[in-house]
Enzyme design. Structure first.
Site, PDB file in Angstrom:
ATOM      1  N   SER A 185       0.989  -1.298  -0.002  1.00 35.89           N
ATOM      2  CA  SER A 185       0.120  -0.016  -0.145  1.00 35.89           C
ATOM      3  C   SER A 185       0.897   1.357  -0.008  1.00 35.89           C
ATOM      4  CB  SER A 185      -1.044   0.012   1.285  1.00 35.89           C
ATOM      5  OG  SER A 185      -0.279  -0.036   2.351  1.00 35.89           O
ATOM      6  N   ASN A 186       2.149   1.219   0.705  1.00 33.26           N
ATOM      7  CA  ASN A 186       2.933   2.165   0.353  1.00 33.26           C
ATOM      8  C   ASN A 186       4.234   1.944   0.123  1.00 33.26           C
ATOM      9  OD1 ASN A 186       3.624   5.233   0.824  1.00 33.26           O
ATOM     10  ND2 ASN A 186       4.379   4.721   2.868  1.00 33.26           N
ATOM     11  N   SER A 215       7.620   4.432  18.580  1.00 36.34           N
ATOM     12  CA  SER A 215       7.823   5.545  17.762  1.00 36.34           C
ATOM     13  C   SER A 215       8.187   6.576  19.109  1.00 36.34           C
ATOM     14  CB  SER A 215       6.779   6.353  16.993  1.00 36.34           C
ATOM     15  OG  SER A 215       7.270   7.814  16.819  1.00 36.34           O
ATOM     16  N   TYR A 266      -2.106   8.951  14.757  1.00 33.80           N
ATOM     17  CA  TYR A 266      -1.138   7.818  14.568  1.00 33.80           C
ATOM     18  C   TYR A 266      -0.142   7.696  15.728  1.00 33.80           C
ATOM     19  CZ  TYR A 266       3.720   6.431  13.353  1.00 33.80           C
ATOM     20  OH  TYR A 266       4.774   5.869  13.349  1.00 33.80           O
ATOM     21  N   LYS A 310       0.332   3.896  18.125  1.00 31.72           N
ATOM     22  CA  LYS A 310       1.623   3.318  18.674  1.00 31.72           C
ATOM     23  C   LYS A 310       1.610   2.944  20.291  1.00 31.72           C
ATOM     24  CE  LYS A 310       3.849   3.050  14.922  1.00 31.72           C
ATOM     25  NZ  LYS A 310       3.932   1.867  14.044  1.00 31.72           N
ATOM     26  N   PRO A 322       1.179  22.814  13.835  1.00 33.71           N
ATOM     27  CA  PRO A 322       0.611  22.269  14.886  1.00 33.71           C
ATOM     28  C   PRO A 322       1.066  20.881  15.303  1.00 33.71           C
ATOM     29  CG  PRO A 322      -0.895  23.063  13.369  1.00 33.71           C
ATOM     30  CD  PRO A 322       0.446  23.190  12.646  1.00 33.71           C
TER      31      PRO A 322
HETATM   32  P1  NAD Z   1       6.727   2.446   5.163  1.00 33.59           P
HETATM   33  O1  NAD Z   1       5.284   3.067   4.875  1.00 33.59           O
HETATM   34  O2  NAD Z   1       7.741   2.853   4.113  1.00 33.59           O
HETATM   35  O3  NAD Z   1       6.676   1.054   5.501  1.00 33.59           O
HETATM   36  C1  NAD Z   1       5.653   0.235   5.920  1.00 33.59           C
HETATM   37  C2  NAD Z   1       5.114  -0.793   5.033  1.00 33.59           C
HETATM   38  O4  NAD Z   1       3.847  -1.316   5.658  1.00 33.59           O
HETATM   39  C3  NAD Z   1       4.786  -0.601   3.691  1.00 33.59           C
HETATM   40  O5  NAD Z   1       5.392  -1.037   2.765  1.00 33.59           O
HETATM   41  C4  NAD Z   1       3.244  -0.438   3.426  1.00 33.59           C
HETATM   42  O6  NAD Z   1       2.995  -1.130   2.170  1.00 33.59           O
HETATM   43  C5  NAD Z   1       3.158  -1.702   4.440  1.00 33.59           C
HETATM   44  N1  NAD Z   1       1.861  -1.936   4.929  1.00 33.59           N
HETATM   45  C6  NAD Z   1       0.928  -1.086   5.497  1.00 33.59           C
HETATM   46  N2  NAD Z   1      -0.039  -1.538   6.053  1.00 33.59           N
HETATM   47  C7  NAD Z   1      -0.103  -2.874   5.854  1.00 33.59           C
HETATM   48  C8  NAD Z   1      -1.104  -3.745   6.080  1.00 33.59           C
HETATM   49  N3  NAD Z   1      -2.373  -3.687   6.495  1.00 33.59           N
HETATM   50  N4  NAD Z   1      -0.611  -5.276   5.646  1.00 33.59           N
HETATM   51  C9  NAD Z   1       0.685  -5.375   5.092  1.00 33.59           C
HETATM   52  N5  NAD Z   1       1.523  -4.215   4.705  1.00 33.59           N
HETATM   53  C10 NAD Z   1       1.192  -3.129   5.256  1.00 33.59           C
HETATM   54  O7  NAD Z   1       7.054   3.219   6.450  1.00 33.59           O
HETATM   55  P2  NAD Z   1       8.380   3.191   7.283  1.00 33.59           P
HETATM   56  O8  NAD Z   1       9.040   4.317   7.567  1.00 33.59           O
HETATM   57  O9  NAD Z   1       9.241   1.877   6.733  1.00 33.59           O
HETATM   58  O10 NAD Z   1       7.828   2.810   8.920  1.00 33.59           O
HETATM   59  C11 NAD Z   1       7.823   1.499   9.372  1.00 33.59           C
HETATM   60  C12 NAD Z   1       7.248   1.198  10.864  1.00 33.59           C
HETATM   61  O11 NAD Z   1       8.141   2.328  11.590  1.00 33.59           O
HETATM   62  C13 NAD Z   1       5.646   1.861  10.756  1.00 33.59           C
HETATM   63  O12 NAD Z   1       5.199   1.140  11.907  1.00 33.59           O
HETATM   64  C14 NAD Z   1       5.887   3.238  11.205  1.00 33.59           C
HETATM   65  O13 NAD Z   1       4.874   3.678  11.994  1.00 33.59           O
HETATM   66  C15 NAD Z   1       7.325   2.988  12.057  1.00 33.59           C
HETATM   67  N6  NAD Z   1       7.639   4.378  12.496  1.00 33.59           N
HETATM   68  C16 NAD Z   1       8.430   4.947  11.251  1.00 33.59           C
HETATM   69  C17 NAD Z   1       9.099   6.213  11.527  1.00 33.59           C
HETATM   70  C18 NAD Z   1       9.801   7.193  10.406  1.00 33.59           C
HETATM   71  O14 NAD Z   1       9.656   8.490  10.468  1.00 33.59           O
HETATM   72  N7  NAD Z   1       9.650   6.698   9.284  1.00 33.59           N
HETATM   73  C19 NAD Z   1       9.228   6.706  12.758  1.00 33.59           C
HETATM   74  C20 NAD Z   1       8.830   6.140  13.976  1.00 33.59           C
HETATM   75  C21 NAD Z   1       8.107   4.695  13.838  1.00 33.59           C
HETATM   76  C1  WQD Z   2      11.287  17.297  11.928  1.00 31.32           C
HETATM   77  C2  WQD Z   2      11.440  18.923  12.082  1.00 31.32           C
HETATM   78  C3  WQD Z   2       9.621  20.428  11.872  1.00 31.32           C
HETATM   79  C4  WQD Z   2       9.093  19.337   7.431  1.00 31.32           C
HETATM   80  C5  WQD Z   2       7.536  12.693  12.411  1.00 31.32           C
HETATM   81  C6  WQD Z   2       6.441  12.141  13.454  1.00 31.32           C
HETATM   82  C7  WQD Z   2       6.799  11.025  13.976  1.00 31.32           C
HETATM   83  C8  WQD Z   2       7.762  10.171  13.684  1.00 31.32           C
HETATM   84  C9  WQD Z   2       8.850  10.905  12.879  1.00 31.32           C
HETATM   85  C10 WQD Z   2       6.793   8.009  13.079  1.00 31.32           C
HETATM   86  C11 WQD Z   2      10.411  19.481  13.033  1.00 31.32           C
HETATM   87  C12 WQD Z   2      10.512  20.702  10.814  1.00 31.32           C
HETATM   88  C13 WQD Z   2       9.587  19.508   8.892  1.00 31.32           C
HETATM   89  C14 WQD Z   2       9.030  20.700   6.708  1.00 31.32           C
HETATM   90  C15 WQD Z   2      10.080  21.810   8.876  1.00 31.32           C
HETATM   91  N1  WQD Z   2       7.142   9.128  12.477  1.00 31.32           N
HETATM   92  N2  WQD Z   2      10.026  20.393   9.285  1.00 31.32           N
HETATM   93  N3  WQD Z   2       9.584  21.634   7.551  1.00 31.32           N
HETATM   94  O1  WQD Z   2       7.608  15.694  13.187  1.00 31.32           O
HETATM   95  O2  WQD Z   2       9.737  15.245  14.494  1.00 31.32           O
HETATM   96  O3  WQD Z   2       8.106  13.409  13.509  1.00 31.32           O
HETATM   97  O4  WQD Z   2       8.194  11.845  11.745  1.00 31.32           O
HETATM   98  O5  WQD Z   2       6.590   7.611  13.935  1.00 31.32           O
HETATM   99  O6  WQD Z   2       5.685  10.594  14.554  1.00 31.32           O
HETATM  100  O7  WQD Z   2       5.727  13.189  13.896  1.00 31.32           O
HETATM  101  O8  WQD Z   2       9.543  14.846  11.748  1.00 31.32           O
HETATM  102  O9  WQD Z   2      10.704  15.330   9.711  1.00 31.32           O
HETATM  103  O10 WQD Z   2       8.307  15.957   9.819  1.00 31.32           O
HETATM  104  O11 WQD Z   2       9.949  17.205  11.244  1.00 31.32           O
HETATM  105  O12 WQD Z   2      10.469  22.706   9.112  1.00 31.32           O
HETATM  106  O13 WQD Z   2       8.513  20.559   5.427  1.00 31.32           O
HETATM  107  O14 WQD Z   2      11.568  19.533  10.827  1.00 31.32           O
HETATM  108  O15 WQD Z   2       8.846  21.367  12.134  1.00 31.32           O
HETATM  109  O16 WQD Z   2      11.010  20.564  13.790  1.00 31.32           O
HETATM  110  P1  WQD Z   2       8.729  14.926  13.484  1.00 31.32           P
HETATM  111  P2  WQD Z   2       9.617  15.845  10.658  1.00 31.32           P
END
Ligand code: NAD
Ligand code: WQD
Length: 336
Positions: free
Chosen positions: A34-35, A124, A149, A153, A293
């Site tokens: 899906s992504n 996260s 979101y 978590k 926000p």
């Molecule tokens: P991503 O979207 O690249 O990877 C997630 C994958 O899960 C995708 O390939 C998508 O197709 C698949 N997916 C989604 N829903 C599904 C379902 N119902 N069944 C099977 N597959 C499904 O995201 P990512 O950045 O690699 O994140 C991976 C994990 O880490 C996620 O749980 C995300 O919440 C967590 N996380 C990500 C970040 C970040 O900033 N990237 C930060 C903290 C936590």
């Molecule tokens: C980083 C800094 C923004 C974009 C998010 C999720 C968090 C986690 C990681 C999954 C902040 C600033 C950003 C832009 C900007 N994901 N910024 N201009 O918000 O720390 O975390 O991703 O779990 O849940 O909330 O990451 O990369 O969006 O922002 O100035 O166009 O960059 O304000 O200070 P964030 P970010």
């Protein structure tokens, strides 16, 4: 014995699969794409130098999960599959609750039925909310998540802890990631956001390559050194290595542990811009905008527990994160 990676075609999952391919484990990936994209898996195989098994399936389908467990001898699961866009989660909360919470419950039920009780979960740093002060430690009381979101978590963390309380045979690792950025050194796999990126590093990378005109810097009046937001950026390959360490811990015996995966060092938006300009040799024009926000002024980890108990440490700095993001972006302008 095999390791099942849900969401393994995605950004962090694909990098973790490459790191896991250096070990003896057989690798099975389940993803509904899906992504993500099948091409990332082709590149994972190319980088890992061996094959892996792929199921295009959804974690919400108990039937699909039962088939995967019946066809393979799965010892543990690394569970990445989730929806992850903070803004979208405000618009479609039910999709987030169904996919991230409902999907995880179905996965855990299928694991239990198959007798597989070992799981590493992608949590996260967002669970710390806005009330805690950095450096953030695992034993701090959790704040209220600022978006649906983040709430998913928090709930899944609670579900996993309740599951362990009900049956101490489970072996569970909850990994709280800080801000994953960067890409594999080869430039072959990386983050491929669909549409305009929400996160800072991919946004900057697209400005550098000319796909976007300028960066909007959200807030220059925070109580930080230069007024812009401070985050703990962690190289995705360090994060992937953290999963290999957490997996070994989970395989070693039962327990339920929480670990921060971060560097312990915060960088401001303007520091990231300057590091990216140096790495890419391109100017990154930016303009200041109001605070976004839900954002906090600063957020960085105390990674001491993971350092001590997992024997893991992030070793790549901001310069390398920017160099690797730039290589990936410039060599794959439209993603996969
Ligand atoms: P991503 O979207 O690249 O990877 C997630 C994958 O899960 C995708 O390939 C998508 O197709 C698949 N997916 C989604 N829903 C599904 C379902 N119902 N069944 C099977 N597959 C499904 O995201 P990512 O950045 O690699 O994140 C991976 C994990 O880490 C996620 O749980 C995300 O919440 C967590 N996380 C990500 C970040 C970040 O900033 N990237 C930060 C903290 C936590
Ligand atoms: C980083 C800094 C923004 C974009 C998010 C999720 C968090 C986690 C990681 C999954 C902040 C600033 C950003 C832009 C900007 N994901 N910024 N201009 O918000 O720390 O975390 O991703 O779990 O849940 O909330 O990451 O990369 O969006 O922002 O100035 O166009 O960059 O304000 O200070 P964030 P970010």
């Amino acid at each position: 014995m095999a390791i099942l990676i849900t969401g393994g075609a995605g950004y962090i999952g694909s990098h973790t699969a490459v790191e896991l391919m250096k070990t003896k484990h057989e690798i099975i990936i389940l993803d509904n794409l899906s992504n993500s994209n099948r091409e990332s898996l082709e590149r994972v195989k190319e980088l890992g130098g061996r094959d892996l098994k792929f199921y295009e399936a959804d974690i919400r389908s108990r039937q699909s999960l039962d088939l995967v467990f019946a066809e393979n001898n799965i010892e543990a699961v690394i569970h990445f599959a989730a929806l992850k866009a903070v803004g979208e989660s405000h618009e479609k909360p039910l999709d987030y609750y169904e996919n991230n919470i409902g999907g995880t419950v179905i996965l855990l039920q299928a694991m239990k039925a198959a007798g597989c009780k070992k799981i590493v979960f992608s949590s996260s740093a967002t669970v710390y909310g806005s009330e805690n002060t950095s450096p953030l430690k695992e034993n701090m009381p959790l704040g209220r998540a600022t978006n649906p979101y983040g709430t998913t978590k928090m709930y899944v963390e609670q579900i996993l802890q309740d599951l362990y309380a009900s049956d101490e045979d489970w072996s569970i690792s909850l990994l709280r990631y800080f801000n994953p950025v960067g890409a594999h050194k080869s430039g072959r796999i990386g983050e491929a956001p669909s549409g305009v990126p929400n996160n800072l590093m991919p946004y900057i990378a697209q400005v550098a390559v000319g796909k976007l005109d300028f960066l909007r810097v959200y807030g220059n009046d925070y109580p930080t050194d230069d007024g812009t937001g401070v985050r703990d950026y962690i190289h995705v390959v360090d994060l992937a290595a953290g999963h290999v360490s957490a997996l070994e811990k989970v395989l070693a015996g039962p327990g339920c542990d929480i670990y921060n995966l971060g560097t312990g060092k915060g960088s401001s938006v303007l520091e990231v811009v300057a590091a990216f300009e140096k790495a890419s040799g391109r100017a990154i024009p930016y303009k200041f905008f109001d605070r976004r926000p839900g954002d906090v002024a600063e957020n960085f980890a105390d990674p001491g527990k993971a350092n001590d108990e997992l024997g893991w440490r992030a070793v790549r700095g901001l310069e390398e994160m920017c160099e690797d993001s730039w290589r990936w972006q410039s060599q794959n302008q439209d993603g996969y």
